[in-house]
Structure formats: structure tokens, C-alpha cells
Design a protein around this motif. Structure first.
Motif, PDB file in Angstrom:
ATOM      1  N   SER A  10       0.833  -1.206   0.000  1.00 33.59           N
ATOM      2  CA  SER A  10       0.000   0.000   0.000  1.00 33.59           C
ATOM      3  C   SER A  10       0.868   1.257   0.000  1.00 33.59           C
ATOM      4  N   PRO A  11       0.785   2.089  -1.030  1.00 33.18           N
ATOM      5  CA  PRO A  11       1.642   3.286  -1.080  1.00 33.18           C
ATOM      6  C   PRO A  11       1.359   4.287   0.034  1.00 33.18           C
ATOM      7  N   GLY A  12       0.082   4.486   0.352  1.00 38.44           N
ATOM      8  CA  GLY A  12      -0.242   5.422   1.428  1.00 38.44           C
ATOM      9  C   GLY A  12       0.181   4.903   2.783  1.00 38.44           C
ATOM     10  N   ALA A  13      -0.040   3.618   3.013  1.00 45.51           N
ATOM     11  CA  ALA A  13       0.360   3.016   4.285  1.00 45.51           C
ATOM     12  C   ALA A  13       1.873   3.049   4.457  1.00 45.51           C
ATOM     13  N   LEU A  14       2.608   2.875   3.356  1.00 46.95           N
ATOM     14  CA  LEU A  14       4.072   2.966   3.445  1.00 46.95           C
ATOM     15  C   LEU A  14       4.488   4.354   3.903  1.00 46.95           C
ATOM     16  N   ARG A  15       3.882   5.392   3.339  1.00 44.47           N
ATOM     17  CA  ARG A  15       4.262   6.755   3.732  1.00 44.47           C
ATOM     18  C   ARG A  15       3.951   7.012   5.202  1.00 44.47           C
ATOM     19  N   LEU A  16       2.806   6.502   5.663  1.00 41.40           N
ATOM     20  CA  LEU A  16       2.471   6.688   7.072  1.00 41.40           C
ATOM     21  C   LEU A  16       3.436   5.902   7.960  1.00 41.40           C
ATOM     22  N   THR A  17       3.845   4.723   7.520  1.00 40.64           N
ATOM     23  CA  THR A  17       4.824   3.935   8.268  1.00 40.64           C
ATOM     24  C   THR A  17       6.156   4.669   8.357  1.00 40.64           C
ATOM     25  N   LEU A  18       6.566   5.288   7.259  1.00 40.63           N
ATOM     26  CA  LEU A  18       7.817   6.043   7.272  1.00 40.63           C
ATOM     27  C   LEU A  18       7.718   7.253   8.195  1.00 40.63           C
ATOM     28  N   ALA A  19       6.556   7.908   8.200  1.00 38.25           N
ATOM     29  CA  ALA A  19       6.367   9.029   9.114  1.00 38.25           C
ATOM     30  C   ALA A  19       6.421   8.546  10.565  1.00 38.25           C
ATOM     31  N   ASP A 258      -6.456   4.565   1.223  1.00 33.19           N
ATOM     32  CA  ASP A 258      -5.006   4.572   1.151  1.00 33.19           C
ATOM     33  C   ASP A 258      -4.471   5.971   0.872  1.00 33.19           C
ATOM     34  N   ARG A 259      -5.162   6.725   0.013  1.00 37.20           N
ATOM     35  CA  ARG A 259      -4.754   8.106  -0.232  1.00 37.20           C
ATOM     36  C   ARG A 259      -4.867   8.934   1.034  1.00 37.20           C
ATOM     37  N   MET A 260      -5.903   8.660   1.827  1.00 37.64           N
ATOM     38  CA  MET A 260      -6.059   9.367   3.093  1.00 37.64           C
ATOM     39  C   MET A 260      -4.863   9.100   4.012  1.00 37.64           C
ATOM     40  N   LEU A 261      -4.416   7.843   4.072  1.00 38.08           N
ATOM     41  CA  LEU A 261      -3.265   7.513   4.909  1.00 38.08           C
ATOM     42  C   LEU A 261      -2.027   8.267   4.448  1.00 38.08           C
ATOM     43  N   GLY A 262      -1.838   8.319   3.132  1.00 38.47           N
ATOM     44  CA  GLY A 262      -0.690   9.040   2.606  1.00 38.47           C
ATOM     45  C   GLY A 262      -0.737  10.513   2.940  1.00 38.47           C
ATOM     46  N   GLU A 263      -1.904  11.115   2.833  1.00 45.00           N
ATOM     47  CA  GLU A 263      -2.033  12.538   3.127  1.00 45.00           C
ATOM     48  C   GLU A 263      -1.937  12.812   4.621  1.00 45.00           C
ATOM     49  N   LEU A 264      -2.440  11.875   5.450  1.00 39.90           N
ATOM     50  CA  LEU A 264      -2.307  12.024   6.894  1.00 39.90           C
ATOM     51  C   LEU A 264      -0.841  11.979   7.319  1.00 39.90           C
ATOM     52  N   SER A 265      -0.035  11.229   6.585  1.00 40.60           N
ATOM     53  CA  SER A 265       1.366  11.078   6.976  1.00 40.60           C
ATOM     54  C   SER A 265       2.096  12.418   6.976  1.00 40.60           C
ATOM     55  N   TYR A 266       1.759  13.287   6.042  1.00 36.75           N
ATOM     56  CA  TYR A 266       2.381  14.613   5.973  1.00 36.75           C
ATOM     57  C   TYR A 266       2.030  15.433   7.211  1.00 36.75           C
TER      58      TYR A 266
END
Length: 357
Positions: A10-19, A258-266
Motif C-alpha cells: 500500500s503506497p499510502g500506508a508505506l508513507r504513514l509507516t515512514l512518518a 489509502d490516499r487518506m493515509l498518505g495525506e495524513l502522513s504529511y
């Protein structure tokens, strides 16, 4: 033959994991924040190149449209989180008397550029957004050059290697190679296959698990647990190991959640430092710090969701509509997958830690 979807990647979940890795960097001895930021810069290079090719290059005054859109995407939330950071500092009585000049602070806390050079940074991790914006300024040129000749990645390597003589970490220079890797992957359609990506992921996780076991053994024996004070070189190795997996996730479809997760990560990334400081998570016993960090995590997630839903999402919709209106071809739909709203990279800071360990 089309590649079957991989919901785990999941691209969004990956970004949130990195955050979240940056959060751990500031609350534990798992100081892998540098690895996270380097992987984020790879993703940033990839998505900016993809968006330039698929959308921005097809708009009126392409560079102007692109630059306004990118600043519009990151500046409002950055300014809001900067205001929150300053409000919390004032509330705690920790705001400095001398902070580098009001106009300089206002410009950098709103428009981001120059933030890493501020004498006082209210929100330390915000320095990476300065680097991100520097990359945005030169990205179309880098995309053009690398798309013509991938061997120009060697120039990115030379620039990154010469970073100490080119302004150091206050500039894009040290990170240009990682941005360039992402640009090259998008420009030349370099897609790690499933097997290679999973081998890279499992190798990285196995390495970290081994380090954790040794760290736990040292703690139980009462030895000083220095192992997880990962060096810059080790962070670099981990980032390189994770890059195939990160690029693999860019091939996956991204739904609304998933897009929401990616945007939340920021937002999560920009809020976490201020909340940790306000709760003083680095003080007290280990149990006290663990409880405070858990409380901080809940507050950060709730606040991030509210900011995303009430502030960031409406602004981003206006931005997307503005870009769509400047397309030169027949009306269509701006891609709604991760590439259309890719959150910017996140930063790492080793300057202070509100740590558990």
C-alpha cells in the motif's frame, strides 16, 4: 501481462509507516529517521516526475502551474503546523527572545523556503520541507536531463558526494541522488518486480529484527544499548535496501482510504515534534515516558485527521480543480491515485530527542 494488484504494498500506508519511523526516531533509540527521509525523497522524485509527465507538462505555462500547485499543496498545512508549534512554545514559555527576525520567520514559516537556515526553528522536522521545495524549483530540469540520459544520475551522485562544499544539509545537494533515483525510475519506467521487492523488504526487516534482538540482550544484561544509535552510513544502507520496495508500491492502485493515509502522513510528520515537546515525553521514568508517548500518538493521530478533513482536503480539492482548469487538451480527470496528491517528503533530525530510551 498486467501485474496483479498487491494490497499489502500500500503506497499510502508505506508513507504513514515512514512518518511513524520519524516519530520513533524522536521517542526511542530506533533512530532510523534518516532512512525514512531518504526513502521519502526517492518517492518524491518518482511522483514529481510522473506528475510532470502526465499532468503539469500538459498545462498552460507548465512550470508556473507546476510550481504554484506544489507550493499550494504543501504550504497551507506547513503554515498551520508552524502556527501550532509557535503557540505551544508560547504556552510552555519556551519561545526564544531572539528568533532570527520577524520577517524571516514569517516568510519561512509560511513559504517554507529558507526554513532550514533559520537561527531558531520552532518545528525542527520542517527543515526537510525546505529541501523538498528546493528540489521542486529544479525538478523539471532534472527530469528533462535524466529522461534523456539516465547516466546523468552519476552527476547527482557527484553533487551529493560534494554536498559538504555545496552548502551541506541546508541545501538539496546531499539528497539529490535519492531524488534522482526516483526521477529515473519514473522517467525510464524502472519497475522492481514483485519477487525482488519482497526480497528487499524482508532483508531490511530481518536486519532490523537482528539489531533489535541484540539491543534487547544488551538491555537485559545492563549494558549500554548503543547498537540502535544507527550511524549515518547504516541509515544510508537501510534506505538503499528499502528503495526497491518503495518503488514497487508506486505500481499499486491507491483507493480513497489509502490516499487518506498518505495525506495524513504529511500532517502527522509536521505535528509530532510539537506535541512531543508540549507533553515533555523525554522526562520522567521509562514508564512515564512510555505513557506520555502513547498519549502523544493518540493526540497526533486525532489532530492530523481533523486537520486533513477540515483544512487540508478542501484546500487540496481547490488546488486540483485549478490545475485541471489549466489543462490544454480536452477536459479529463486529473489522476486521483497517489501521484495526484502525493504528500511531500518528511524530514529527519538528530538535533534533539524526546526519547524513551
Amino acid at each position: 501481462m498486467a501485474m496483479r494488484p498487491d494490497t499489502f504494498a500500500s503506497p499510502g500506508a508505506l508513507r504513514l509507516t515512514l512518518a511513524f519511523a520519524v516519530f520513533l526516531h524522536h521517542t526511542t533509540s530506533f533512530n532510523l529517521g534518516m532512512s525514512a527521509v531518504l526513502v521519502f525523497f526517492v518517492l518524491s522524485g518518482y511522483w514529481v516526475a510522473a506528475m510532470w509527465k502526465n499532468t503539469y507538462s500538459k498545462t498552460t505555462s507548465a512550470y508556473f502551474t507546476y510550481l504554484v500547485s506544489r507550493v499550494w499543496r504543501i504550504a497551507p498545512v506547513f503554515a498551520l503546523c508552524s502556527a501550532i508549534a509557535w503557540a505551544l512554545l508560547l504556552w510552555r514559555g519556551d519561545a526564544p527572545v531572539a528568533f532570527g527576525g520577524l520577517m524571516h520567520q514569517l516568510f519561512s514559516n509560511i513559504m517554507i523556503l529558507g526554513y532550514s537556515a533559520l537561527p531558531f526553528q520552532a518545528n525542527i522536522p520542517g527543515w526537510s520541507l525546505d529541501v523538498e521545495l528546493q528540489f521542486y524549483l529544479i525538478a523539471p530540469a532534472i527530469i528533462f536531463l535524466i529522461s534523456k540520459n539516465i547516466s546523468l544520475l552519476l552527476m547527482c551522485l557527484v553533487v551529493s558526494a560534494g554536498a559538504p562544499w555545496l552548502g551541506g544539509s541546508a541545501t538539496v545537494a546531499p539528497f539529490l541522488l535519492f531524488f534522482g533515483i526516483g526521477v529515473a525510475a519514473a522517467s525510464h519506467d524502472l519497475k522492481p518486480d514483485r519477487a525482488f521487492a519482497y526480497r528487499a523488504l524482508f532483508t531490511t526487516l530481518a536486519t532490523l529484527f537482528l539489531c533489535t534482538l541484540i539491543f534487547a540482550k544488551d538491555m537485559m544484561l545492563g549494558e549500554k544499548p548503543d547498537l540502535l544509535a544507527f550511524s549515518d552510513k547504516m541509515n544510508l544502507v537501510i534506505a538503499v535496501m528499502m528503495t526497491p520496495w518503495a518503488l514497487y508500491t508506486t505500481q499499486q492502485a491507491s483507493g480513497a482510504k489509502d490516499r487518506m493515509l498518505g495525506e495524513l502522513s504529511y500532517i502527522f510528520y509536521l505535528l509530532h515534534w510539537s506535541v512531543l515537546g508540549a507533553l515533555k515525553t523525554g522526562e520522567g521514568s521509562y514508564l512515564d515516558r512510555a505513557l506520555l508517548c502513547s498519549e502523544a500518538l493518540v493526540i497526533i493521530f486525532v489532530a492530523s485527521y481533523l486537520i486533513w478533513r477540515l483544512f487540508d482536503r478542501p484546500i487540496n480539492r481547490l488546488r486540483a480543480a485549478w490545475v485541471h482548469g489549466r489543462l490544454m487538451d480536452a477536459p479529463g480527470v486529473i489522476p486521483s491515485a497517489t501521484s495526484a496528491s502525493a504528500a511531500p517528503a518528511f524530514g529527519w533530525s538528530a538535533s534533539r530527542s524526546h526519547g524513551l530510551m
